[in-house]
Scaffold this motif. Sequence first.
Motif, PDB file in Angstrom:
ATOM      1  N   SER A 191      88.058  85.965  37.011  1.00  0.00           N
ATOM      2  CA  SER A 191      87.946  85.108  38.195  1.00  0.00           C
ATOM      3  C   SER A 191      88.675  85.695  39.398  1.00  0.00           C
ATOM      4  N   LEU A 192      89.884  86.191  39.174  1.00  0.00           N
ATOM      5  CA  LEU A 192      90.663  86.743  40.289  1.00  0.00           C
ATOM      6  C   LEU A 192      90.017  88.009  40.837  1.00  0.00           C
ATOM      7  N   LEU A 193      89.452  88.823  39.936  1.00  0.00           N
ATOM      8  CA  LEU A 193      88.728  90.008  40.397  1.00  0.00           C
ATOM      9  C   LEU A 193      87.538  89.592  41.251  1.00  0.00           C
ATOM     10  N   SER A 194      86.812  88.575  40.801  1.00  0.00           N
ATOM     11  CA  SER A 194      85.633  88.126  41.535  1.00  0.00           C
ATOM     12  C   SER A 194      86.007  87.591  42.916  1.00  0.00           C
ATOM     13  N   LYS A 195      87.077  86.829  42.979  1.00  0.00           N
ATOM     14  CA  LYS A 195      87.501  86.284  44.276  1.00  0.00           C
ATOM     15  C   LYS A 195      87.860  87.406  45.246  1.00  0.00           C
ATOM     16  N   LYS A 196      88.585  88.409  44.754  1.00  0.00           N
ATOM     17  CA  LYS A 196      88.964  89.550  45.612  1.00  0.00           C
ATOM     18  C   LYS A 196      87.707  90.278  46.100  1.00  0.00           C
ATOM     19  N   LEU A 197      86.739  90.457  45.215  1.00  0.00           N
ATOM     20  CA  LEU A 197      85.501  91.137  45.609  1.00  0.00           C
ATOM     21  C   LEU A 197      84.722  90.335  46.649  1.00  0.00           C
ATOM     22  N   LYS A 210     100.234  75.426  33.244  1.00  0.00           N
ATOM     23  CA  LYS A 210      99.682  76.598  32.569  1.00  0.00           C
ATOM     24  C   LYS A 210      99.124  77.583  33.591  1.00  0.00           C
ATOM     25  N   GLY A 211      98.461  77.061  34.620  1.00  0.00           N
ATOM     26  CA  GLY A 211      97.916  77.918  35.667  1.00  0.00           C
ATOM     27  C   GLY A 211      98.995  78.709  36.379  1.00  0.00           C
ATOM     28  N   ARG A 212     100.103  78.058  36.667  1.00  0.00           N
ATOM     29  CA  ARG A 212     101.215  78.758  37.334  1.00  0.00           C
ATOM     30  C   ARG A 212     101.773  79.861  36.432  1.00  0.00           C
ATOM     31  N   GLU A 213     101.791  79.607  35.110  1.00  0.00           N
ATOM     32  CA  GLU A 213     102.244  80.642  34.172  1.00  0.00           C
ATOM     33  C   GLU A 213     101.323  81.865  34.212  1.00  0.00           C
ATOM     34  N   LEU A 214     100.056  81.635  34.523  1.00  0.00           N
ATOM     35  CA  LEU A 214      99.094  82.729  34.629  1.00  0.00           C
ATOM     36  C   LEU A 214      99.111  83.381  36.015  1.00  0.00           C
ATOM     37  N   GLY A 215      99.987  82.892  36.880  1.00  0.00           N
ATOM     38  CA  GLY A 215     100.103  83.456  38.219  1.00  0.00           C
ATOM     39  C   GLY A 215      99.217  82.816  39.261  1.00  0.00           C
ATOM     40  N   LEU A 216      98.639  81.657  38.953  1.00  0.00           N
ATOM     41  CA  LEU A 216      97.749  80.963  39.888  1.00  0.00           C
ATOM     42  C   LEU A 216      98.531  79.986  40.748  1.00  0.00           C
ATOM     43  N   ASP A 217      98.135  79.868  42.002  1.00  0.00           N
ATOM     44  CA  ASP A 217      98.809  78.974  42.946  1.00  0.00           C
ATOM     45  C   ASP A 217      98.212  77.572  42.815  1.00  0.00           C
ATOM     46  N   MET A 218      98.973  76.664  42.182  1.00  0.00           N
ATOM     47  CA  MET A 218      98.533  75.284  41.981  1.00  0.00           C
ATOM     48  C   MET A 218      99.690  74.346  42.273  1.00  0.00           C
ATOM     49  N   ALA A 219      99.375  73.186  42.832  1.00  0.00           N
ATOM     50  CA  ALA A 219     100.427  72.212  43.147  1.00  0.00           C
ATOM     51  C   ALA A 219      99.942  70.804  42.833  1.00  0.00           C
ATOM     52  N   VAL A 220     100.805  70.002  42.191  1.00  0.00           N
ATOM     53  CA  VAL A 220     100.498  68.599  41.913  1.00  0.00           C
ATOM     54  C   VAL A 220     100.893  67.782  43.142  1.00  0.00           C
ATOM     55  N   LEU A 221      99.942  66.998  43.674  1.00  0.00           N
ATOM     56  CA  LEU A 221     100.166  66.218  44.892  1.00  0.00           C
ATOM     57  C   LEU A 221     100.099  64.729  44.605  1.00  0.00           C
ATOM     58  N   ASN A 222     100.955  63.960  45.288  1.00  0.00           N
ATOM     59  CA  ASN A 222     100.810  62.511  45.235  1.00  0.00           C
ATOM     60  C   ASN A 222      99.801  62.069  46.294  1.00  0.00           C
ATOM     61  N   VAL A 223      99.526  60.773  46.361  1.00  0.00           N
ATOM     62  CA  VAL A 223      98.484  60.277  47.272  1.00  0.00           C
ATOM     63  C   VAL A 223      98.802  60.602  48.725  1.00  0.00           C
ATOM     64  N   GLU A 224     100.053  60.422  49.114  1.00  0.00           N
ATOM     65  CA  GLU A 224     100.431  60.686  50.507  1.00  0.00           C
ATOM     66  C   GLU A 224     100.216  62.142  50.873  1.00  0.00           C
ATOM     67  N   GLU A 225     100.545  63.023  49.965  1.00  0.00           N
ATOM     68  CA  GLU A 225     100.350  64.450  50.234  1.00  0.00           C
ATOM     69  C   GLU A 225      98.861  64.784  50.327  1.00  0.00           C
ATOM     70  N   CYS A 226      98.049  64.099  49.529  1.00  0.00           N
ATOM     71  CA  CYS A 226      96.590  64.279  49.622  1.00  0.00           C
ATOM     72  C   CYS A 226      96.078  63.816  50.973  1.00  0.00           C
ATOM     73  N   LYS A 227      96.583  62.674  51.440  1.00  0.00           N
ATOM     74  CA  LYS A 227      96.143  62.113  52.729  1.00  0.00           C
ATOM     75  C   LYS A 227      96.515  63.023  53.893  1.00  0.00           C
ATOM     76  N   GLN A 228      97.648  63.677  53.793  1.00  0.00           N
ATOM     77  CA  GLN A 228      98.077  64.568  54.872  1.00  0.00           C
ATOM     78  C   GLN A 228      97.129  65.754  55.033  1.00  0.00           C
ATOM     79  N   LEU A 229      96.537  66.178  53.938  1.00  0.00           N
ATOM     80  CA  LEU A 229      95.604  67.308  54.001  1.00  0.00           C
ATOM     81  C   LEU A 229      94.284  66.926  54.660  1.00  0.00           C
ATOM     82  N   GLN A 230      93.832  65.674  54.437  1.00  0.00           N
ATOM     83  CA  GLN A 230      92.560  65.207  54.991  1.00  0.00           C
ATOM     84  C   GLN A 230      92.735  63.755  55.443  1.00  0.00           C
ATOM     85  N   PRO A 231      93.371  63.538  56.597  1.00  0.00           N
ATOM     86  CA  PRO A 231      93.740  62.177  57.028  1.00  0.00           C
ATOM     87  C   PRO A 231      92.564  61.234  57.250  1.00  0.00           C
ATOM     88  N   ASN A 232      91.355  61.776  57.454  1.00  0.00           N
ATOM     89  CA  ASN A 232      90.193  60.913  57.700  1.00  0.00           C
ATOM     90  C   ASN A 232      89.469  60.502  56.422  1.00  0.00           C
TER      91      ASN A 232
END
Length: 414
Positions: A112-118, A156-178
């Motif tokens: 997957s990471l190779l494909s994304k880079k390509l 598990k994703g972070r252990e594999l080197g993937l950038d992932m973050a657990v968000l609460n509802v407020e943090e989700c709203k900040q990303l897409q306020p509408n």
Amino acid sequence: MANVLIIGGGIIGLSTAYYLQKAGHDVTVLDKGDMLDSCSYGNAGMIVPSHFIPLATPGMLSQGIKWMFNSKSPFYVKPSLNPDLIKWGLKFMKKATADHVERSAVPLTELSLLSKKLYEDLNAEPGFDFDLVEKGILMFYKSEKAAEEEAHLAEKGRELGLDMAVLNVEECKQLQPNLKLDVLGAVHYRCDAHLSPNKLMTALIKYLKASGAKLLSNTEVTKIESDNGKVTAVIAGSQKFTADEYVIAGGSWSPAIAKMLKVNVLLMPGKGYSFNVPDESGTMHIPALLAEARVAITPMNGGLRYGGTMELDAINTRINMNRVKGIVESVPKYFPDLKPAVPEQKDIWFGFRPSSADGLPYIGRTKNYGNLTLATGHGMMGLSLGAATGLLTSEIISGKTTTIKVADFAPDRN
């Protein structure tokens, strides 16, 4: 350099043609359709390194049985005495173990990471603007059970080197306020991206034609000839094609093609549906996955593309409106202001995802033919893994050391 014949003009076949052409080979692509309406066009356009868990998981067995009794469920296996389905199901059950999930995570992530880079590199090439957007994908959930499962996957994703973050509802709203939400939270797969599959496919076809590749549409393979452990010719109607190397990249039609050479490719077609809705207000600009409903929503071409369901059955042209209604009805449960209408049948796209029993694609040589390579079985991640599969297949044919190891994707694996 070799003359290479590729059977299949979807994202896998065209990506393979692209990298072979760049490597200096002479390429011909045959496709049974017009190359304008395959799974490569109607998908959700998601590039998903986050999807390092194969379809064959312990929980999928019990959940799949429950879903079989719900006509609107996201996953369905039509009961059948089809020998291929029975073989597929037996292998699926054999592979649906924690050990298989653990062992599959690294090769799937590397692919997957190779494909994304390509794709990032390809998007920077002249003539290849296919709306690649790297804002990640949000996996929304409503239940505590899903929240716990997704948090575990993020860890598990972070252990594999993937950038992932657990968000609460407020943090989700900040990303897409509408975007109005009715969820417990989400995992932000920051490692993911999305693109316009229609623009990508169009750009690949244009490049290949301009660079001298032969693309032959409406050319269905009817027979394959071989001699002494080598493929010698492909027959399509009254036409005969010969080459040095042959690639089967026929998606869900790959088993039937391979059977002409008495090669067994164990995969089943998983029908999925999608439809597009205008979104003038632009309420969503980060793609969404709905954890419990298994629905995908992608901002695309000024609208939203809704997609989902996995219906394992023989290839057919039926549209199961209950499955489409299942997609439609799930959306406002997460986003109260998003209420897509049930589309008319003529506006519903469907395609067949070539799903291997263990959830890993087939990429590599077959043991019985020295000049035959398989590139198929990517399930729901054909687009996501297309670029990497194309490069790896080109490297295999060119006799080069592959960019990543491909042993886990061997067509002849147990």
